[in-house]
Design an enzyme around this catalytic site. Structure first.
Site, PDB file in Angstrom:
ATOM      1  N   GLU A  92      35.395  51.346  36.136  1.00 18.13           N
ATOM      2  CA  GLU A  92      34.323  52.065  36.852  1.00 18.13           C
ATOM      3  C   GLU A  92      33.157  51.193  37.284  1.00 18.13           C
ATOM      4  O   GLU A  92      31.990  51.532  37.067  1.00 18.13           O
ATOM      5  CB  GLU A  92      33.820  53.225  35.981  1.00 18.13           C
ATOM      6  CG  GLU A  92      34.925  54.208  35.625  1.00 18.13           C
ATOM      7  CD  GLU A  92      34.482  55.322  34.676  1.00 18.13           C
ATOM      8  OE1 GLU A  92      33.312  55.315  34.243  1.00 18.13           O
ATOM      9  OE2 GLU A  92      35.303  56.203  34.384  1.00 18.13           O
ATOM     10  N   GLU A 142      44.847  58.271  33.904  1.00 19.89           N
ATOM     11  CA  GLU A 142      44.147  59.267  33.075  1.00 19.89           C
ATOM     12  C   GLU A 142      44.355  60.676  33.632  1.00 19.89           C
ATOM     13  O   GLU A 142      43.407  61.444  33.811  1.00 19.89           O
ATOM     14  CB  GLU A 142      42.641  58.941  33.017  1.00 19.89           C
ATOM     15  CG  GLU A 142      42.358  57.525  32.555  1.00 19.89           C
ATOM     16  CD  GLU A 142      40.874  57.203  32.380  1.00 19.89           C
ATOM     17  OE1 GLU A 142      40.052  58.134  32.361  1.00 19.89           O
ATOM     18  OE2 GLU A 142      40.546  56.011  32.271  1.00 19.89           O
TER      19      GLU A 142
HETATM   20  C1  XIL Z   1      36.510  59.683  27.466  1.00 21.62           C
HETATM   21  C2  XIL Z   1      37.166  60.133  26.162  1.00 21.62           C
HETATM   22  O1  XIL Z   1      38.280  60.927  26.466  1.00 21.62           O
HETATM   23  C3  XIL Z   1      36.176  60.901  25.324  1.00 21.62           C
HETATM   24  O2  XIL Z   1      36.730  61.195  24.044  1.00 21.62           O
HETATM   25  C4  XIL Z   1      34.879  60.090  25.159  1.00 21.62           C
HETATM   26  O3  XIL Z   1      33.931  60.883  24.493  1.00 21.62           O
HETATM   27  C5  XIL Z   1      34.331  59.657  26.503  1.00 21.62           C
HETATM   28  O4  XIL Z   1      35.317  58.950  27.224  1.00 21.62           O
HETATM   29  N1  XIL Z   1      37.129  57.818  32.178  1.00 21.62           N
HETATM   30  C6  XIL Z   1      37.558  56.869  31.283  1.00 21.62           C
HETATM   31  C7  XIL Z   1      37.797  57.262  29.878  1.00 21.62           C
HETATM   32  O5  XIL Z   1      37.850  55.747  31.681  1.00 21.62           O
HETATM   33  O6  XIL Z   1      37.581  56.195  28.982  1.00 21.62           O
HETATM   34  C8  XIL Z   1      36.992  58.455  29.480  1.00 21.62           C
HETATM   35  O7  XIL Z   1      37.391  58.850  28.173  1.00 21.62           O
HETATM   36  C9  XIL Z   1      37.151  59.588  30.472  1.00 21.62           C
HETATM   37  C10 XIL Z   1      36.710  59.146  31.841  1.00 21.62           C
END
Ligand code: XIL
Length: 360
Positions: free
Chosen positions: A149, A255
């Site tokens: 990101e 994701e």
């Molecule tokens: C999220 C996790 O799922 C949560 O448990 C944590 O509190 C915050 O991060 N994009 C990403 C992930 O790259 O690392 C994130 O994961 C969700 C959004």
């Protein structure tokens, strides 16, 4: 053979077959299937579900900079070690997430004696973190989200982060170089959300080209895929698969989840919270389950059509009881994945298996 014995044999054959009907087998030869798992130990039936359905694992949190190096030089590897060992014991690949991110990243990286640290100091800390982590898992973690990101959601090109403030754009190439030095065999990814949409796609392509111009080894790109029911940008996803592939990048959907409780923002800015109602505390109405199934099926049909460009599709969570969307961007009962809280398969699973030419 007596007919009762024959019946017993037939029914055990049927059971074996339905056990065989897993996501990873259904798409074998096209792309891999992965799942993100939390640090907390899973119940036995959760482990079984994860290890039979998926061929790859991402740590949902425990390999991020904050959990791994909460204070300078003091690494906390226990949780990550455990997850990596569990995955490898069950024959799953491990995807490393993530070496550099502005979230879940401790302040100490950027501070020295109460003052902003010098760029040299920040650069050395960045390199030391990456070196230590990547070397520890060399040969075990074969793909890494090196930077997560870094692109801005606004008008500008890069997201304003402490990394950018301390090192300028250099931090991006530094990170990829450091990861490559630590494990020259690892495949290195840039990962982000909304890069399937035109504006951020252009920025992502610019980032990849600039990194490569500087000799940084970038092998792949991760499209996060935190999408919302009824708002899945199918046409833009397809354009992005084509554009990233043409750039010579390995592509992963890293994701995947479909939020079914409306939220205002697209993407996944974890620090931007909202207010809203818990619309489906007692389960998702059948009509919505059906729509979710149809849209997952349409998405997987698209992935299938472009399977030559996709290395892996990873879900961000195993089942609806273990999804970060129960807490972000506000607390609600969410239902984004293929299994419900009782680990019962939802219609989406059958719909997607059907896309692969498999029936339940
Ligand atoms: C999220 C996790 O799922 C949560 O448990 C944590 O509190 C915050 O991060 N994009 C990403 C992930 O790259 O690392 C994130 O994961 C969700 C959004």
């Amino acid at each position: 053979m007596r007919s009762s014995a024959l019946l017993a044999m037939l029914s055990s054959l049927a059971a074996a077959e339905s056990d065989d009907l897993t996501l990873k087998r259904a798409f074998a030869g096209r792309f891999e299937l992965g799942v993100a798992l939390p640090t907390a130990p899973l119940r036995e039936e959760e482990n079984k579900l994860a290890f039979t359905q998926f061929g790859a694992l991402t740590a949902e949190n425990c390999m991020k900079p904050g959990p791994l190096q909460p204070t300078e030089g003091r690494f906390a590897f226990e949780a990550a070690d455990r997850l990596v060992a569990l995955a490898l014991d069950h024959g799953l690949q491990v995807h490393g997430h993530t070496l550099v991110w502005h979230q879940q990243c401790p302040d100490w990286f950027f501070v020295q004696d109460g003052q902003p640290a010098t760029p040299e100091r920040v650069r050395e800390r960045l390199r030391a973190h990456i070196r230590t982590v990547v070397q520890r898992y060399a040969g075990k973690v074969k793909t890494w989200d090196v930077v997560n990101e870094a692109l801005s959601d606004g008008k500008e090109y890069l997201r304003p982060t402490p990394w950018l403030a301390a090192l300028g754009e250099d931090y991006l190439a530094e990170a990829f170089h450091a990861a490559h030095e630590a494990d020259p065999t690892a495949e290195l990814f840039y990962n982000d959300y909304n890069i399937e949409l035109p504006e951020k796609r252009e920025k992502a392509l610019r980032l990849i080209r600039e990194l490569r111009r500087r000799g940084a080894p970038v092998h792949g790109i991760g499209i996060q895929g935190h999408w919302q029911l009824d708002h899945i940008p199918f046409a833009e996803i397809e354009k992005s698969l084509i554009a990233f592939h043409a750039e010579g990048l390995k592509i992963m959907i890293t994701e995947l989840d479909f939020d079914v409780v409306p939220r205002r923002q697209s993407g996944a800015a974890t620090d931007v919270r909202e207010e809203g109602q818990d619309l489906y505390p007692n389960g998702l109405p059948p009509e919505l389950l059906e729509r979710q199934a149809q849209q997952y099926a349409r998405l997987f049909a698209l992935f299938d059509q472009h399977h030559d460009k996709i290395h892996r599709v990873t879900f961000w969570g195993l089942h609806d009881g273990r999804t970060w969307l129960n807490g972000w961007p506000y607390k609600r009962t969410n239902h984004p994945l293929f299994w419900d809280r009782q680990l019962q398969a939802k219609p989406a699973l059958a719909a997607v298996l059907a896309v692969a030419g498999q029936g339940l």
